[in-house]
Design a protein around this motif. Structure first.
Motif, mmCIF file in Angstrom:
data_model
loop_
_atom_site.group_PDB
_atom_site.id
_atom_site.type_symbol
_atom_site.label_atom_id
_atom_site.label_comp_id
_atom_site.label_asym_id
_atom_site.label_seq_id
_atom_site.Cartn_x
_atom_site.Cartn_y
_atom_site.Cartn_z
ATOM 1 N N ASP A 55 -66.692 -11.149 9.231
ATOM 2 C CA ASP A 55 -66.194 -12.232 8.386
ATOM 3 C C ASP A 55 -66.170 -13.553 9.155
ATOM 4 N N GLU A 56 -65.662 -13.512 10.391
ATOM 5 C CA GLU A 56 -65.552 -14.739 11.175
ATOM 6 C C GLU A 56 -66.939 -15.278 11.534
ATOM 7 N N LEU A 57 -67.875 -14.392 11.814
ATOM 8 C CA LEU A 57 -69.250 -14.820 12.055
ATOM 9 C C LEU A 57 -69.821 -15.467 10.805
ATOM 10 N N ASN A 58 -69.560 -14.871 9.649
ATOM 11 C CA ASN A 58 -70.038 -15.433 8.389
ATOM 12 C C ASN A 58 -69.432 -16.813 8.124
ATOM 13 N N HIS A 59 -68.161 -16.989 8.501
ATOM 14 C CA HIS A 59 -67.522 -18.297 8.325
ATOM 15 C C HIS A 59 -68.223 -19.350 9.174
ATOM 16 N N VAL A 60 -68.536 -18.987 10.413
ATOM 17 C CA VAL A 60 -69.254 -19.920 11.289
ATOM 18 C C VAL A 60 -70.586 -20.302 10.664
ATOM 19 N N ARG A 61 -71.319 -19.317 10.211
ATOM 20 C CA ARG A 61 -72.644 -19.578 9.638
ATOM 21 C C ARG A 61 -72.547 -20.403 8.358
ATOM 22 N N PHE A 62 -71.550 -20.097 7.528
ATOM 23 C CA PHE A 62 -71.382 -20.841 6.279
ATOM 24 C C PHE A 62 -71.078 -22.306 6.557
ATOM 25 N N LEU A 63 -70.128 -22.570 7.457
ATOM 26 C CA LEU A 63 -69.746 -23.949 7.743
ATOM 27 C C LEU A 63 -70.881 -24.712 8.410
ATOM 28 N N ARG A 64 -71.607 -24.053 9.294
ATOM 29 C CA ARG A 64 -72.736 -24.717 9.943
ATOM 30 C C ARG A 64 -73.816 -25.076 8.914
ATOM 31 N N GLN A 65 -74.050 -24.185 7.971
ATOM 32 C CA GLN A 65 -75.038 -24.461 6.934
ATOM 33 C C GLN A 65 -74.560 -25.585 6.019
ATOM 34 N N ALA A 66 -73.285 -25.559 5.669
ATOM 35 C CA ALA A 66 -72.739 -26.592 4.791
ATOM 36 C C ALA A 66 -72.793 -27.974 5.444
ATOM 37 N N LEU A 67 -72.546 -28.015 6.751
ATOM 38 C CA LEU A 67 -72.538 -29.282 7.476
ATOM 39 C C LEU A 67 -73.936 -29.752 7.862
ATOM 40 N N GLY A 68 -74.866 -28.819 7.952
ATOM 41 C CA GLY A 68 -76.224 -29.187 8.321
ATOM 42 C C GLY A 68 -76.289 -29.823 9.702
ATOM 43 N N SER A 69 -76.985 -30.943 9.809
ATOM 44 C CA SER A 69 -77.151 -31.615 11.093
ATOM 45 C C SER A 69 -75.848 -32.203 11.620
ATOM 46 N N ALA A 70 -74.818 -32.294 10.766
ATOM 47 C CA ALA A 70 -73.526 -32.840 11.197
ATOM 48 C C ALA A 70 -72.650 -31.799 11.886
ATOM 49 N N ALA A 71 -73.066 -30.528 11.872
ATOM 50 C CA ALA A 71 -72.261 -29.462 12.473
ATOM 51 C C ALA A 71 -72.150 -29.641 13.982
#
Length: 306
Positions: A120-136
């Motif tokens: 779940d925590e790995l998925n959260h990282v991936r989701f937020l990174r994808q949502a932020l795109g280059s701003a992550a």
């Protein structure tokens, strides 16, 4: 040392007290909204002024959350699998991670809980990174060794705390994070302007709450099965320090209480300043690093304000 029965009774008594206090606080809030009985003198109609620009953007808030998710993901992944985030999940120029290692769990069920939370925590990282795109932002430097040693010292845990040494200490270590995650997402909700981002944050908050209840239940069940309140007491000591350092609405909530919520059944919240005080293990003052983040967080929200 408190017995298991006395710990449960204290938790129930505290929930009863909090319920009354919550009702009183609600009444005070409603009463405080009343207007004055005097009639003010007429004044000219003011010229409308533009709405001030928010001090932080949605990207700032999501990056703040991403820093916390990096921490949780590294903790659970290393405990469950012995390995942390991949370079692609950590981001370019990611900071180093100190400490952590695979935990030997006593049952297949507990092992599965650790795996599931780690995923779940790995998925959260991936989701937020994808949502932020280059701003992550990339993963900041994370300390999973000295941080727990210092926290144990603040909490007065005489034997120290190494969450990767055994399953019981792992549960206490997980207890450090889970309630903070719930309160942090609740507090951040008011800072988000996009309904889409708010919905996503609410979804992540819900999962963190599932995790928190699971960890609390496991701590208590382990204490019951072993007949020892040692690690339950350690968790309660952590709760005391967390409330003292991080402030916020959450007072000391015993680990015997599955749901850490107010009298309305609503999860407590913390603002970014209070969360930073906890993860930096800094009781007061303006700080920008320490504790779990020896070099500070990455992004815009990185320092406490008091």
């Amino acid at each position: 040392m408190d017995t298991l029965e006395s710990l449960v009774q204290k938790a129930l008594s505290r929930r009863t007290f909090l319920a009354g206090a919550g009702t009183a606080a609600a009444g005070t809030l409603i009463a405080g909204c009343g207007g004055s009985s005097s009639t003010p003198a007429p004044t000219p109609t003011p010229t409308p002024t533009p709405t001030p620009t928010p001090s932080v953007t949605d990207a700032d808030v999501l990056n703040f959350a991403l820093n916390l998710e990096y921490l949780e993901a590294e903790f659970y992944l290393r405990a469950a699998t012995g390995q942390g985030l991949s370079s692609s999940d950590a981001g370019s120029g990611a900071g180093a991670v100190t400490g952590g290692g695979q935990v030997t769990f006593p049952t297949a069920a507990m092992q599965q809980y650790a795996y599931e939370i780690a995923q779940d925590e790995l998925n959260h990282v991936r989701f937020l990174r994808q949502a932020l795109g280059s701003a992550a932002v990339a993963r900041p430097a994370i300390d999973l060794m000295n941080s727990f040693t210092g926290l144990a010292s603040l909490a007065g845990i005489s034997g120290g705390l190494n969450p990767f040494a055994d399953a019981n200490q792992f549960l206490v270590g997980a207890f450090v994070f889970e309630d903070v995650g719930v309160t942090a997402y609740h507090g951040a909700a008011g800072l988000l302007s996009s309904k889409t981002n708010l919905a996503a944050a609410a979804g992540i908050l819900s999962v963190e709450a599932y995790h928190a209840a699971t960890i609390r239940s496991l701590i208590y069940s382990q204490s019951v099965s072993s007949g020892s309140a040692t690690y339950l007491n350690d968790a309660n000591d952590i709760s005391t320090v967390r409330a003292s350092v991080g402030g916020g609405e959450e007072a000391q909530i015993s680990a015997t209480t599955i749901v850490a919520a107010d009298s309305n059944g609503i999860a407590y919240e913390r603002n970014t300043n209070q969360v930073l005080h906890i993860v930096y293990a800094a009781p007061a003052g303006v700080v920008s690093k320490g504790g779990f983040f020896p070099n500070g967080l990455n992004g815009t929200i990185t320092a406490t304000t008091l």
